[in-house]
Design a protein around this motif. Structure first.
Motif, short mmCIF file in Angstrom:
data_model
loop_
_atom_site.label_atom_id
_atom_site.label_comp_id
_atom_site.label_asym_id
_atom_site.label_seq_id
_atom_site.Cartn_x
_atom_site.Cartn_y
_atom_site.Cartn_z
N UNK A 34 1.04 -1.18 -0.14
CA UNK A 34 -0.19 0.10 0.11
C UNK A 34 0.90 1.33 -0.08
N UNK A 35 1.03 1.91 -1.17
CA UNK A 35 2.12 2.99 -1.31
C UNK A 35 3.41 2.34 -1.00
N UNK A 36 4.04 2.67 -0.01
CA UNK A 36 5.38 2.07 0.26
C UNK A 36 5.43 1.28 1.46
N UNK A 37 4.18 0.90 2.05
CA UNK A 37 4.01 0.20 3.06
C UNK A 37 3.76 -1.33 2.93
N UNK A 38 4.34 -2.40 3.53
CA UNK A 38 4.44 -3.71 3.28
C UNK A 38 2.98 -4.39 4.14
N UNK A 39 2.34 -5.15 3.20
CA UNK A 39 1.08 -5.68 4.07
C UNK A 39 1.20 -7.11 4.32
N UNK A 40 0.44 -8.02 3.70
CA UNK A 40 0.51 -9.50 3.84
C UNK A 40 1.58 -10.11 3.08
N UNK A 41 2.05 -11.29 3.75
CA UNK A 41 2.99 -11.94 2.66
C UNK A 41 2.44 -13.45 2.42
N UNK A 42 2.27 -14.05 1.03
CA UNK A 42 1.64 -15.17 0.82
C UNK A 42 2.57 -16.21 0.12
N UNK A 43 2.57 -17.42 0.60
CA UNK A 43 3.48 -18.26 -0.12
C UNK A 43 2.45 -19.35 -0.34
N UNK A 44 2.64 -19.85 -1.80
CA UNK A 44 1.81 -21.12 -2.49
C UNK A 44 2.85 -21.95 -3.00
N UNK A 45 2.42 -23.26 -3.15
CA UNK A 45 3.26 -23.98 -4.19
C UNK A 45 3.12 -23.53 -5.44
N UNK A 70 -2.75 -2.02 -3.00
CA UNK A 70 -2.58 -1.36 -4.26
C UNK A 70 -2.04 -2.39 -5.24
N UNK A 71 -1.03 -2.84 -4.83
CA UNK A 71 -0.01 -3.41 -5.60
C UNK A 71 0.68 -4.63 -4.97
N UNK A 72 1.25 -5.67 -5.90
CA UNK A 72 1.88 -6.94 -5.27
C UNK A 72 3.25 -7.01 -5.83
N UNK A 73 4.27 -7.41 -4.97
CA UNK A 73 5.37 -7.75 -5.26
C UNK A 73 5.70 -9.17 -5.07
N UNK A 74 6.12 -9.76 -6.22
CA UNK A 74 6.25 -11.33 -6.48
C UNK A 74 7.79 -11.96 -6.56
N UNK A 75 7.72 -13.12 -6.07
CA UNK A 75 9.26 -13.65 -6.35
C UNK A 75 8.76 -15.30 -6.53
N UNK A 76 9.34 -15.68 -7.68
CA UNK A 76 9.18 -17.03 -8.07
C UNK A 76 10.35 -17.88 -7.73
#
Length: 343
Positions: A34-45, A70-76
């Motif tokens: 949210x803007x520059x604030x980190x929210x929830x972290x989700x991990x899925x297979x 508002x946005x999502x940062x992801x890592x594979x």
């Protein structure tokens, strides 16, 4: 406690590792912003099949519960090699997720591809993208701060149980105590069990052997077991709502963590015949805290101890369907600092 600032890919990976408590493997990890604030972290297979619209929609639904994001940062995270001239691993999945998030008013802000030894930007030409060694996470500012706070990152998410004594003498004593409980009036048995458990949860030391035997025995009686599990979060609401993490109140997470330690202590004194209820209760604690993979492992161990243990089997079906504890859908009630897992 001072806020943490994430600036580099190494910071992101350190944050993910410490938030989840382990290093993901063959996983998609998403962090809401949210803007520059980190929210929830989700991990899925990661999905076993390419693309997967239903997979992407499920992930997007989880992330959309953070209504301020508002946005999502992801890592594979994958061992799948990057082939020259070919799309990035799981490109179809990320494309499907982009569309599913857009339907919910969210965007993918940035992404990382994490291999066995390196990390690089997910988008862009792999021939010119900056690739960093994973060892860079060890020297990141975020990692140093988490380590200073006492956090660690386990190499995998596999649980390691403490050694169980499995003494015949203890098993016989538990059986005798169960017989005593079953001869009691139901309300009296429940009252005594809850009083014993409440005293343990409020104590600052482990119970003695006699109290531990009584605790193990109480968990063998379904009517008592269910209420003792519901008493763990310290929320005075209907038992079924507590067990399914659908309460209005916020769990007392330090109490929940202590309850898990008490249950692990009880496990070390349990025979195999008596361990399934204890392991099932520990599974619920992990599910409440957003650790779906570990909850599944504890339930599998419960079923190994007693293949006919119905609560473990039904609970494993519930968690395996992707159901996430309701508390984890509210950042003000979710367990911290751990992230959320969907099995």
């Amino acid at each position: 406690m001072e806020p943490l600032t994430i600036k580099t890919p190494a910071d992101v990976l350190s944050f993910v590792g410490h938030t989840l408590g382990f290093w993901p493997q063959e996983s998609l990890v998403c962090i809401t912003l949210d803007a520059n604030r980190v929210g929830a972290t989700l991990r899925v297979d990661l999905p076993t099949r390419a693309g997967g619209l239903s997979y992407a929609r499920t992930v997007a639904d989880y992330l959309a519960h953070d209504t301020s994001a508002a946005s999502v940062l992801f890592a594979v995270y994958t061992s799948e090699p990057q082939k020259p001239g070919q799309p990035r691993p799981h490109a179809a999945t990320i494309a499907a997720l982009t569309g599913a998030l857009a339907e919910r008013g969210m965007t993918l802000r940035d992404g990382l591809l994490v291999g066995d030894d390196t990390v690089s930007p997910y988008d862009g030409d792999p021939r010119v993208s900056v690739t960093l060694p994973l060892s860079a996470t060890q020297s990141s500012q975020i990692n140093a701060e988490f380590v200073y706070r006492g956090s660690t990152i386990e190499p995998t998410n596999c649980i390691t149980l403490p050694t169980s004594k499995k003494e015949t003498r203890t098993a016989d004593a538990v059986d005798d105590r169960v017989k005593t409980i079953l001869r009691m009036n139901g309300s009296e048995a429940l009252e005594q069990g809850r009083a014993l458990w409440a005293g343990m949860l409020e104590a600052i030391s482990y119970p003695d052997d006699d109290q531990t035997i009584s605790l193990i025995a109480n968990f063998q009686v379904p009517a008592v077991r269910d209420q003792l599990m519901a008493d763990i979060p310290g929320i005075d609401e209907p038992m079924d709502r507590v067990l399914l993490a659908q309460t209005d109140g916020k769990p007392q997470w330090s109490r929940v963590e202590w309850a898990q330690q008490l249950l692990l202590h009880a496990y070390t004194h349990s025979s195999t015949d008596h361990s399934a209820p204890i392991l099932t209760a520990i599974a619920y604690v992990n599910w409440w805290e957003g650790r779906g993979s570990k909850a599944h492992q504890f339930l599998q161990l419960a079923l190994e101890a007693d293949p006919a243990y119905r609560l473990a089997r039904l609970s494993d079906m519930m968690i395996g369907s992707g159901m996430v504890a309701g508390w984890n859908m509210d950042k003000d009630r979710a367990f911290r600092p751990r992230g959320l897992e969907a099995s």
